[in-house]
Scaffold this motif. Structure first.
Motif, PDB file in Angstrom:
ATOM      1  N   MET A   1       0.842  -1.202   0.000  1.00  0.00           N
ATOM      2  CA  MET A   1       0.000   0.000   0.000  1.00  0.00           C
ATOM      3  C   MET A   1       0.878   1.254   0.000  1.00  0.00           C
ATOM      4  O   MET A   1       1.823   1.352   0.773  1.00  0.00           O
ATOM      5  CB  MET A   1      -0.872  -0.009   1.261  1.00  0.00           C
ATOM      6  CG  MET A   1      -1.991   0.973   1.214  1.00  0.00           C
ATOM      7  SD  MET A   1      -2.852   0.926   2.818  1.00  0.00           S
ATOM      8  CE  MET A   1      -4.339   1.766   2.430  1.00  0.00           C
ATOM      9  N   ASP A   2       0.549   2.220  -0.866  1.00  0.00           N
ATOM     10  CA  ASP A   2       1.342   3.444  -0.940  1.00  0.00           C
ATOM     11  C   ASP A   2       1.153   4.300   0.309  1.00  0.00           C
ATOM     12  O   ASP A   2       0.105   4.286   0.915  1.00  0.00           O
ATOM     13  CB  ASP A   2       0.926   4.254  -2.176  1.00  0.00           C
ATOM     14  CG  ASP A   2       1.404   3.568  -3.451  1.00  0.00           C
ATOM     15  OD1 ASP A   2       2.261   2.660  -3.338  1.00  0.00           O
ATOM     16  OD2 ASP A   2       0.904   3.926  -4.522  1.00  0.00           O
ATOM     17  N   THR A   3       2.214   5.047   0.610  1.00  0.00           N
ATOM     18  CA  THR A   3       2.142   5.945   1.761  1.00  0.00           C
ATOM     19  C   THR A   3       1.272   7.153   1.431  1.00  0.00           C
ATOM     20  O   THR A   3       1.489   7.838   0.438  1.00  0.00           O
ATOM     21  CB  THR A   3       3.571   6.422   2.127  1.00  0.00           C
ATOM     22  OG1 THR A   3       4.370   5.263   2.377  1.00  0.00           O
ATOM     23  CG2 THR A   3       3.555   7.322   3.343  1.00  0.00           C
ATOM     24  N   LYS A   4       0.276   7.398   2.268  1.00  0.00           N
ATOM     25  CA  LYS A   4      -0.580   8.596   2.143  1.00  0.00           C
ATOM     26  C   LYS A   4      -0.580   9.279   3.494  1.00  0.00           C
ATOM     27  O   LYS A   4      -0.939   8.665   4.508  1.00  0.00           O
ATOM     28  CB  LYS A   4      -2.019   8.179   1.800  1.00  0.00           C
ATOM     29  CG  LYS A   4      -2.260   8.020   0.332  1.00  0.00           C
ATOM     30  CD  LYS A   4      -2.863   9.311  -0.202  1.00  0.00           C
ATOM     31  CE  LYS A   4      -3.310   9.134  -1.653  1.00  0.00           C
ATOM     32  NZ  LYS A   4      -3.853  10.376  -2.188  1.00  0.00           N
ATOM     33  N   ILE A   5      -0.153  10.518   3.499  1.00  0.00           N
ATOM     34  CA  ILE A   5       0.147  11.187   4.764  1.00  0.00           C
ATOM     35  C   ILE A   5      -0.864  12.279   5.102  1.00  0.00           C
ATOM     36  O   ILE A   5      -1.250  13.064   4.236  1.00  0.00           O
ATOM     37  CB  ILE A   5       1.563  11.800   4.684  1.00  0.00           C
ATOM     38  CG1 ILE A   5       2.593  10.667   4.625  1.00  0.00           C
ATOM     39  CG2 ILE A   5       1.845  12.741   5.854  1.00  0.00           C
ATOM     40  CD1 ILE A   5       4.003  11.126   4.321  1.00  0.00           C
ATOM     41  N   LEU A   6      -1.266  12.326   6.382  1.00  0.00           N
ATOM     42  CA  LEU A   6      -2.029  13.462   6.903  1.00  0.00           C
ATOM     43  C   LEU A   6      -1.180  14.150   7.969  1.00  0.00           C
ATOM     44  O   LEU A   6      -0.721  13.503   8.913  1.00  0.00           O
ATOM     45  CB  LEU A   6      -3.348  12.990   7.538  1.00  0.00           C
ATOM     46  CG  LEU A   6      -4.149  14.068   8.280  1.00  0.00           C
ATOM     47  CD1 LEU A   6      -4.663  15.144   7.328  1.00  0.00           C
ATOM     48  CD2 LEU A   6      -5.325  13.441   9.041  1.00  0.00           C
ATOM     49  N   ILE A   7      -0.952  15.459   7.787  1.00  0.00           N
ATOM     50  CA  ILE A   7      -0.237  16.239   8.803  1.00  0.00           C
ATOM     51  C   ILE A   7      -1.263  17.130   9.503  1.00  0.00           C
ATOM     52  O   ILE A   7      -1.897  17.968   8.859  1.00  0.00           O
ATOM     53  CB  ILE A   7       0.870  17.103   8.170  1.00  0.00           C
ATOM     54  CG1 ILE A   7       1.822  16.216   7.377  1.00  0.00           C
ATOM     55  CG2 ILE A   7       1.651  17.866   9.243  1.00  0.00           C
ATOM     56  CD1 ILE A   7       2.599  16.975   6.342  1.00  0.00           C
ATOM     57  N   ASN A  20       6.590  20.638   3.706  1.00  0.00           N
ATOM     58  CA  ASN A  20       7.370  20.861   2.484  1.00  0.00           C
ATOM     59  C   ASN A  20       8.261  19.661   2.179  1.00  0.00           C
ATOM     60  O   ASN A  20       8.353  19.212   1.034  1.00  0.00           O
ATOM     61  CB  ASN A  20       8.227  22.124   2.622  1.00  0.00           C
ATOM     62  CG  ASN A  20       7.368  23.381   2.568  1.00  0.00           C
ATOM     63  OD1 ASN A  20       6.314  23.380   1.951  1.00  0.00           O
ATOM     64  ND2 ASN A  20       7.815  24.432   3.230  1.00  0.00           N
ATOM     65  N   LYS A  21       8.909  19.137   3.214  1.00  0.00           N
ATOM     66  CA  LYS A  21       9.824  18.000   3.017  1.00  0.00           C
ATOM     67  C   LYS A  21       9.051  16.757   2.562  1.00  0.00           C
ATOM     68  O   LYS A  21       9.445  16.069   1.603  1.00  0.00           O
ATOM     69  CB  LYS A  21      10.559  17.713   4.334  1.00  0.00           C
ATOM     70  CG  LYS A  21      11.622  16.665   4.229  1.00  0.00           C
ATOM     71  CD  LYS A  21      12.746  17.180   3.391  1.00  0.00           C
ATOM     72  CE  LYS A  21      13.939  16.278   3.364  1.00  0.00           C
ATOM     73  NZ  LYS A  21      15.035  16.899   2.615  1.00  0.00           N
ATOM     74  N   LEU A  22       7.933  16.476   3.239  1.00  0.00           N
ATOM     75  CA  LEU A  22       7.171  15.267   2.896  1.00  0.00           C
ATOM     76  C   LEU A  22       6.555  15.373   1.506  1.00  0.00           C
ATOM     77  O   LEU A  22       6.475  14.384   0.766  1.00  0.00           O
ATOM     78  CB  LEU A  22       6.093  15.001   3.957  1.00  0.00           C
ATOM     79  CG  LEU A  22       6.635  14.621   5.347  1.00  0.00           C
ATOM     80  CD1 LEU A  22       5.509  14.542   6.381  1.00  0.00           C
ATOM     81  CD2 LEU A  22       7.402  13.290   5.331  1.00  0.00           C
ATOM     82  N   ARG A  23       6.153  16.598   1.109  1.00  0.00           N
ATOM     83  CA  ARG A  23       5.630  16.781  -0.253  1.00  0.00           C
ATOM     84  C   ARG A  23       6.720  16.490  -1.283  1.00  0.00           C
ATOM     85  O   ARG A  23       6.443  15.927  -2.340  1.00  0.00           O
ATOM     86  CB  ARG A  23       5.092  18.211  -0.422  1.00  0.00           C
ATOM     87  CG  ARG A  23       3.706  18.410   0.171  1.00  0.00           C
ATOM     88  CD  ARG A  23       3.253  19.855   0.087  1.00  0.00           C
ATOM     89  NE  ARG A  23       1.861  20.004   0.529  1.00  0.00           N
ATOM     90  CZ  ARG A  23       1.290  21.168   0.779  1.00  0.00           C
ATOM     91  NH1 ARG A  23       1.953  22.301   0.621  1.00  0.00           N
ATOM     92  NH2 ARG A  23       0.029  21.232   1.185  1.00  0.00           N
ATOM     93  N   THR A  24       7.960  16.879  -0.962  1.00  0.00           N
ATOM     94  CA  THR A  24       9.072  16.602  -1.888  1.00  0.00           C
ATOM     95  C   THR A  24       9.333  15.095  -1.976  1.00  0.00           C
ATOM     96  O   THR A  24       9.547  14.548  -3.057  1.00  0.00           O
ATOM     97  CB  THR A  24      10.360  17.310  -1.393  1.00  0.00           C
ATOM     98  OG1 THR A  24      10.057  18.668  -1.159  1.00  0.00           O
ATOM     99  CG2 THR A  24      11.482  17.199  -2.397  1.00  0.00           C
ATOM    100  N   ILE A  25       9.335  14.438  -0.832  1.00  0.00           N
ATOM    101  CA  ILE A  25       9.678  13.012  -0.819  1.00  0.00           C
ATOM    102  C   ILE A  25       8.557  12.149  -1.410  1.00  0.00           C
ATOM    103  O   ILE A  25       8.794  11.272  -2.238  1.00  0.00           O
ATOM    104  CB  ILE A  25       9.970  12.522   0.624  1.00  0.00           C
ATOM    105  CG1 ILE A  25      11.172  13.259   1.228  1.00  0.00           C
ATOM    106  CG2 ILE A  25      10.210  11.009   0.656  1.00  0.00           C
ATOM    107  CD1 ILE A  25      11.411  12.952   2.703  1.00  0.00           C
TER     108      ILE A  25
END
Ligand code: AKB
Length: 316
Positions: A1-7, A20-25
């Motif tokens: 399953m792909d990583t999908k992040i909520l901050i 910003n960092k997580l959007r880049t990665i």
């Protein structure tokens, strides 16, 4: 399953740079930034953004389902100085937002949680120099009590329910691009701004108050690292000690003087002095180094060069 992040708390001091960092990665479509209001235009406009109240379980649950979230970074909190002014709300926000994500993970709706702890978990009875991972912890601030309690619950949810929660005890964080938000270590950011704009600075902590500090790039690196390592490497499920550098207001002023020889500092300690006096002066982070390969890049010297350069290039 792909990583999908909520901050959650994406517009704050750490949240902004982390987003910003997580959007880049991970790519902009895989990172959902959220906060109580649209507080930062870059974060809001340069990717997916949702307004969310960290105290609203149903709102968080709705976002998890809407975006098929796997990982949650819960960055919303009241920091030490602000929390002392509003203890009841600080306790409510810092604890109940954590319970919401822990319970959502327990229910199988989140795979991995990052939750920040702080050097504030230590107190006046803790050994101050090179404070060990395991030691006396009797925090005397509302913020510290909430972080200490949160650590206990993280470990409990991991042990009892298998929740994959990961945490770091951040020291004071220093960044040129995002302002701090109501902490006791905030002077260490302001001093750089004032060195450039005024050539002088009044410190709200006394001359010889040593505190653990870290450049933001290191803090973001550590946060991304601890979330990326295999679960078995994360042996501590309360929170890891993490260290970058330690200095007093007098020492950082001396470092700044290397760049601005006429710079002067004076001292007018306020209520934050008592908070700082209850915290460690330096931190032993050997467990983080051993378990998941933590290593800082910045010390007081190269951070100062970078802060002054970036502030001059981008702000002044
Ligand atoms: C604060 O000063 O409250 C924060 C922290 C050390 O957690 N920067």
């Amino acid at each position: 399953m792909d990583t999908k992040i909520l901050i959650i708390g994406a517009c704050g001091q750490i949240g902004t740079e982390l987003t910003n960092k997580l959007r880049t990665i991970y790519g902009k479509d895989n990172v959902i930034a959220s906060d109580i209001r649209k507080l930062n235009t870059d974060i809001v406009n340069e990717g997916i953004f949702e307004v969310v109240n960290a105290l609203d379980y149903n709102q968080i649950e709705h976002l998890l389902e809407k975006y098929q979230i796997t990982d949650v970074y819960l960055m919303a909190a009241l920091l030490s100085a602000t929390a002392e002014k509003n203890p009841a709300f600080a306790w409510d926000l810092n604890m109940n937002s954590l319970f919401h994500v822990l319970n959502l993970a327990k229910a199988g709706k989140i795979k991995k949680i990052f939750w920040p702890s702080s050097i504030a978990v230590f107190g006046p009875t803790t050994p101050r120099e090179n404070t060990p991972q395991y030691t006396i912890m009797e925090p005397s601030t509302v913020y510290g009590i909430s972080k200490q309690t949160g650590e206990r619950w993280c470990e409990y949810y991991h042990k009892q329910y298998g929740v994959d929660v990961r945490s770091i005890r951040y020291p004071g964080l220093i960044s040129w691009s995002t302002p701090p938000g109501g902490g006791t270590t905030d002077y260490a950011v302001d001093i750089y701004h004032k060195a450039i704009t005024d050539g002088k600075f009044t410190s709200f902590l006394s001359e010889n108050t040593g505190l653990p500090m870290m450049y933001m790039d290191d803090a973001i690196k550590a946060t991304v690292n601890i979330m990326q390592v295999p679960s078995e490497n994360v042996k501590i499920r309360s929170s890891y000690n993490l260290s970058g550098m330690s200095f007093t207001p007098a020492e950082i002023a001396e470092e700044i003087k290397k760049h601005f020889p006429d710079f002067t500092i004076d001292y007018e300690p306020d209520f934050r002095q008592k908070i700082a006096d209850s915290w460690p002066a330096s931190i032993d982070d050997s467990e983080a180094r051993k378990d998941w390969g933590w290593k800082n890049d910045f010390d007081m010297e190269n951070m100062t060069v970078e802060m002054i350069t970036k502030l001059k290039e981008n702000i002044y």
